[in-house]
Scaffold this active site. Structure first.
Site, mmCIF file in Angstrom:
data_model
loop_
_atom_site.group_PDB
_atom_site.id
_atom_site.type_symbol
_atom_site.label_atom_id
_atom_site.label_comp_id
_atom_site.label_asym_id
_atom_site.label_seq_id
_atom_site.Cartn_x
_atom_site.Cartn_y
_atom_site.Cartn_z
ATOM 1 N N ARG A 103 13.345 -3.632 -3.356
ATOM 2 C CA ARG A 103 12.781 -2.285 -3.247
ATOM 3 C C ARG A 103 11.900 -2.200 -2.008
ATOM 4 O O ARG A 103 10.691 -1.985 -2.091
ATOM 5 C CB ARG A 103 12.082 -1.929 -4.529
ATOM 6 C CG ARG A 103 13.130 -1.698 -5.611
ATOM 7 C CD ARG A 103 12.537 -1.358 -6.908
ATOM 8 N NE ARG A 103 12.959 -0.034 -7.327
ATOM 9 C CZ ARG A 103 12.633 0.502 -8.485
ATOM 10 N NH1 ARG A 103 11.856 -0.148 -9.320
ATOM 11 N NH2 ARG A 103 13.063 1.698 -8.815
ATOM 12 N N GLN A 136 15.845 1.880 0.453
ATOM 13 C CA GLN A 136 15.634 3.004 -0.473
ATOM 14 C C GLN A 136 16.912 3.773 -0.770
ATOM 15 O O GLN A 136 17.118 4.222 -1.888
ATOM 16 C CB GLN A 136 14.579 3.956 0.093
ATOM 17 C CG GLN A 136 13.185 3.579 -0.364
ATOM 18 C CD GLN A 136 12.113 4.507 0.170
ATOM 19 O OE1 GLN A 136 12.409 5.570 0.711
ATOM 20 N NE2 GLN A 136 10.870 4.099 0.030
ATOM 21 N N ASP A 192 18.869 2.213 -3.588
ATOM 22 C CA ASP A 192 18.083 1.882 -4.773
ATOM 23 C C ASP A 192 18.604 2.657 -5.987
ATOM 24 O O ASP A 192 18.159 3.761 -6.291
ATOM 25 C CB ASP A 192 16.611 2.219 -4.481
ATOM 26 C CG ASP A 192 15.690 1.859 -5.626
ATOM 27 O OD1 ASP A 192 16.188 1.474 -6.702
ATOM 28 O OD2 ASP A 192 14.474 1.981 -5.438
ATOM 29 N N SER A 229 16.132 3.557 -8.877
ATOM 30 C CA SER A 229 15.381 4.801 -8.676
ATOM 31 C C SER A 229 16.257 6.024 -8.905
ATOM 32 O O SER A 229 15.834 6.981 -9.552
ATOM 33 C CB SER A 229 14.801 4.866 -7.261
ATOM 34 O OG SER A 229 13.723 3.976 -7.142
ATOM 35 N N TYR A 269 4.676 -3.268 -8.939
ATOM 36 C CA TYR A 269 5.013 -3.049 -10.345
ATOM 37 C C TYR A 269 3.820 -3.332 -11.240
ATOM 38 O O TYR A 269 2.823 -3.911 -10.819
ATOM 39 C CB TYR A 269 6.160 -3.985 -10.756
ATOM 40 C CG TYR A 269 7.493 -3.580 -10.209
ATOM 41 C CD1 TYR A 269 8.179 -2.493 -10.746
ATOM 42 C CD2 TYR A 269 8.085 -4.297 -9.179
ATOM 43 C CE1 TYR A 269 9.414 -2.130 -10.264
ATOM 44 C CE2 TYR A 269 9.319 -3.935 -8.681
ATOM 45 C CZ TYR A 269 9.978 -2.855 -9.224
ATOM 46 O OH TYR A 269 11.200 -2.502 -8.742
#
Ligand code: NAD
Length: 375
Positions: A119, A124, A127, A130, A224
């Site tokens: 990530r 992106q 991803d 997401s 996270y």
């Protein structure tokens, strides 16, 4: 060079890994695209739509493909039909799919797991965690609004004023922020809580009130959350209880990477909710944020209807497939050189997402789980 789009065979999976709109991106890279019959059917995409944009429809599309793309991992029978040295790109939760990983290794397949794409900002557009969390978060708010037998928004009418619904969202990552934003757009009063320090600002930026429990924040690696101690979890539950008792709808989206979902709400807390309340537990499949929630079912706890999520992105298969397909195309593009599939293992995105290659398990934690610590 040939890319095959596998038809999904797992129960309840309605998505497809490539949509007709994106076939042209792969043909422009030099790939032929072959689709298994009916691959897009559950996402309302017909075989004809793929043919119109230059793909072929072949019953045995995967057998001579260089790259096979799917949403769920291929089943063992189909892995054994792949050509040695070919590649697969799919979700591949290695902790739960060890038999699949062993087969991919033993059949000499180069397997990439979408959930292992690092990530980092350069990745992106690849991803898929997401993109699919966005779908799940939106859907969770729509489910809550649909199940709640009252308005989300404030209504001021000649017949009187109807107060807006109170929505509480727990976990404000990608899915939670989307649940908040969607609930806000529908007019609810939204409060949200997350253990990460950065979350309070993110919650406010999508229009909700951040619940401040005056507990220490829990930051892990890579932005996270960290797992809570049991003592911290108990204090969090005590402090959250009054917010949950006052909510008309509770949406839970909390997760800690590589762990069971944290249990944030006990059945006793749900029992304090008002008649007609609804609870949507997006984490039901990974252990549940709400005690007693069941994936794929609505159960009654006290006064509340508790909806447990099961493959929630698949409940909006069209947009979920479109977003996932773009993630897959971007990853395949990264691994294509001069019209050939040529993954560069010096690239951290390629190396990070590769599970098996050339007869070996390359993903360290999975190799240790399967083959033990290196001598
Ligand atoms: P996730 O699905 O792992 O977890 C969902 C949320 O649950 C997280 O926000 C987490 O903090 C929260 N949570 C965990 N334990 C909790 C608890 N006990 N109580 C309340 N909440 C709890 O997370 P995610 O949505 O995949 O993303 C998490 C973070 O990573 C976010 O900051 C997000 O912006 C970031 N992110 C970065 C990138 C990138 O840089 N490419 C991509 C996606 C997400």
């Amino acid at each position: 060079m040939k890319i095959a789009v596998a038809a999904e065979t797992r129960d309840g999976e309605a998505r497809v890994a490539l949509v007709p709109e994106l076939v042209g991106k792969l043909t422009a890279l030099g790939y032929d695209v072959a689709v298994e019959p009916g691959a897009g059917m559950h996402a309302l995409l017909s075989d004809d739509e793929y043919v119109e944009v230059g793909a072929t429809v072949e019953a045995d599309a995967i057998a001579d493909a260089d790259v096979v793309v799917s949403v769920q991992p291929l089943d063992v029978d189909r892995i054994r039909r792949l050509r040695r040295g070919s590649a697969t790109v799919s979700f591949l939760p290695t902790t739960f799919e060890q038999a699949v990983v062993v087969d991919l290794r033993d059949c000499g397949i180069t397997a990439f797991a979408m959930e292992l794409v690092p990530r980092i900002s350069r990745a992106q557009s690849m991803d898929a965690l997401s993109s699919q969390a966005l779908v799940a978060g939106y859907r969770s708010a729509i489910v809550a609004a649909g199940m709640l037998r009252r308005f989300f928004p404030l209504n001021m009418t000649a017949a009187g004023t109807v107060q807006p619904a109170d929505v509480v969202v727990l976990g404000a990552g990608v899915a939670g922020l989307q649940a908040i934003a969607t609930s806000k757009r529908l007019g609810a009063v939204v409060r949200a809580y997350d253990v990460r320090a950065a979350a309070a600002e993110e919650i406010r930026s999508v229009g909700a009130k951040s619940i401040d429990l005056e507990l220490e924040t829990l930051e892990g690696s890579g932005g996270y959350a960290r797992e809570m101690t049991e003592d911290r979890a108990a204090r969090q539950r005590d402090l959250l209880a009054p917010y949950i008792a006052a909510a008309d709808a509770l949406i839970t989206t909390a997760a800690v990477p590589g762990r069971q979902a944290p249990m944030l709400v006990t059945a006793a807390m749900v029992e304090q909710m008002k008649p007609g309340s609804v609870v949507v537990d997006l984490a039901a499949e990974t252990g549940g944020n709400v005690e007693g929630s069941v994936p794929g079912e609505v159960v009654r706890i006290g006064n509340a209807q508790v909806w447990g999520g099961r493959n929630v992105p698949s409940q909006m298969p069209g947009p979920a497939s479109r977003l996932y397909a773009q993630n897959v195309v971007n990853l395949v593009t990264l691994m294509t050189r001069e019209g050939a599939f040529a993954p560069d293992f010096d690239d951290e995105i390629v190396a990070g997402s590769c599970v098996t290659h050339d007869g070996a398990v390359r993903h360290e934690p999975t190799r240790t789980a399967l083959e033990g610590e290196p001598a």
